[in-house]
Enzyme design. Structure first.
Site, PDB file in Angstrom:
ATOM      1  CB  SER A   1      -0.870  -0.002   1.255  1.00  0.00           C
ATOM      2  OG  SER A   1      -1.434   1.278   1.456  1.00  0.00           O
TER       3      SER A   1
ATOM      4  CE1 TYR B   1      -3.950  -1.986   5.083  1.00  0.00           C
ATOM      5  CE2 TYR B   1      -3.109   0.129   4.330  1.00  0.00           C
ATOM      6  CZ  TYR B   1      -3.727  -1.078   4.061  1.00  0.00           C
ATOM      7  OH  TYR B   1      -4.122  -1.375   2.776  1.00  0.00           O
TER       8      TYR B   1
ATOM      9  CE  LYS C   1      -1.758  -3.996   2.703  1.00  0.00           C
ATOM     10  NZ  LYS C   1      -2.016  -5.341   2.140  1.00  0.00           N
TER      11      LYS C   1
END
Ligand SMILES: NC(=O)c1ccc[n+]([C@@H]2O[C@H](COP(=O)([O-])OP(=O)(O)OC[C@H]3O[C@@H](n4cnc5c(N)ncnc54)[C@H](O)[C@@H]3O)[C@@H](O)[C@H]2O)c1
Length: 304
Positions: free
Chosen positions: A153, A166, A170
């Protein structure tokens, strides 16, 4: 233009019960692949919710004349990863393509992130990518062919407020992909990473503050825009490996990590001090003439 075909190929798409994974699975199947549709169901937080989502997508594929089986195991355990790959072997005899797509999200300001919110994201994005890829890689290595697509991401590579868990997960996915690519190279396994941005329930549930500053002009944000790159990277036509690609707002672009030429202290000069670093910090940071090393060895080989 030749039409990319997956005739005779067997693909696994994790987290394929909705969103981007569903679009990937439908396209691979429409192009002839036999597809394992994995999803444990549930909420965007990653709580298991049963087989309905995976069943639905597998049914969409078979109703359209394609071949698919559903699998409901979690990617986040070694047993789950093995079971997902075993599903492909039992149903279709092999694995040619793996798209690691399963993901969850639990956003919060950095100091509010609970241990559960940190562990849950590392479990699905990072451990999940390990545990499904290991058994799939072994099959691909033994047959001398494979295509693996990891899903990272922009949040993980460039940063995004209130997404530390997150982003860390990622970012780790890209590190993992880089090594799997190097180890896969001698075995005909091409490994690449996508950084998608598309409308899905995950994006709809993002804190809009996080996206402040993103232009609101009309743009392509359909999951199928991401699938176009995922399917290309998963195809035999793709000669590239060890690369990363951003797909956002209708733009397809390569993402890479580079290193500047830097400031070099020769072996026969005195060891550097903090004051020396301060004196040369502009050269250290100067991006002109940067390099994009293909491995740790390539990076070190750049240094005179
Ligand atoms: N949509 C975007 O703009 C965007 C941006 C960057 C990255 N991504 C990444 O793309 C991937 C797909 O996201 P999406 O937007 O389609 O969201 P989504 O929530 O629709 O899809 C994720 C799927 O993964 C499944 N899943 C969660 N935990 C799992 C587990 N342990 N085992 C198996 N399946 C599990 C969920 O049930 C869900 O169906 C994710 O990895 C996400 O982080 C999406």
């Amino acid at each position: 233009m030749t039409r990319i075909s997956f005739d005779g190929r067997v693909a696994i798409v994790t987290g394929a019960g909705g969103g981007l994974g569903r679009a990937h699975a439908l396209d691979l199947a429409a192009r002839g692949a036999k597809v394992v549709v994995n999803d444990l169901g549930g909420s965007i937080a990653g709580d298991g919710g049963g087989g309905a989502m995976a069943d639905q997508v597998a049914k969409e594929i078979t109703s359209a004349g394609g071949q698919a089986v559903a699998n409901y195991d979690s990617v986040a355990t070694p047993e789950g990863g093995k079971a997902i790959v075993q599903t492909a072997l039992d149903a279709f005899g092999t694995v040619d393509i793996l798209i690691n797509n399963a993901g969850n999200i639990r956003n919060a300001p950095f100091t509010d992130l609970t241990p559960e919110a940190i562990e849950a994201l590392l479990a699905v994005h990072v451990k999940g990518a390990f545990y499904v890829t290991q058994p799939a890689f072994a099959v691909m290595r033994d047959k001398g062919y494979g295509r693996i697509v990891f899903t990272s991401s922009a949040a993980g590579i460039f940063g995004s407020p209130e997404q530390a868990n997150y982003a860390a997960a990622k970012g780790a996915v890209l590190g993992l992909a880089n090594v799997v690519a190097l180890e896969g190279a001698p075995h005909g396994i091409k490994v690449n990473t996508i950084l998608p941005a598309a409308v899905s329930r995950m994006i709809e549930n993002m804190n809009l503050e996080t996206l402040a500053g993103v232009p609101t002009t009309p743009a392509h944000n359909e999951p199928e825009m991401i699938t176009a790159m995922a399917s290309y990277l998963a195809s035999e036509e793709n000669p590239y490996s060890h690369e990363a690609f951003s797909i956002a707002r209708g733009r397809y672009a390569r993402v890479f990590i580079g290193v500047t030429g830097g400031h070099h202290v020769p072996a026969d000069a005195p060891i550097a001090t903090a004051d020396d670093v301060a004196a040369h910090i502009d050269t250290v940071r100067d991006q002109a003439g940067y390099h994009v090393p293909g491995s740790l060895v390539e990076e070190f080989a750049l240094i005179p």
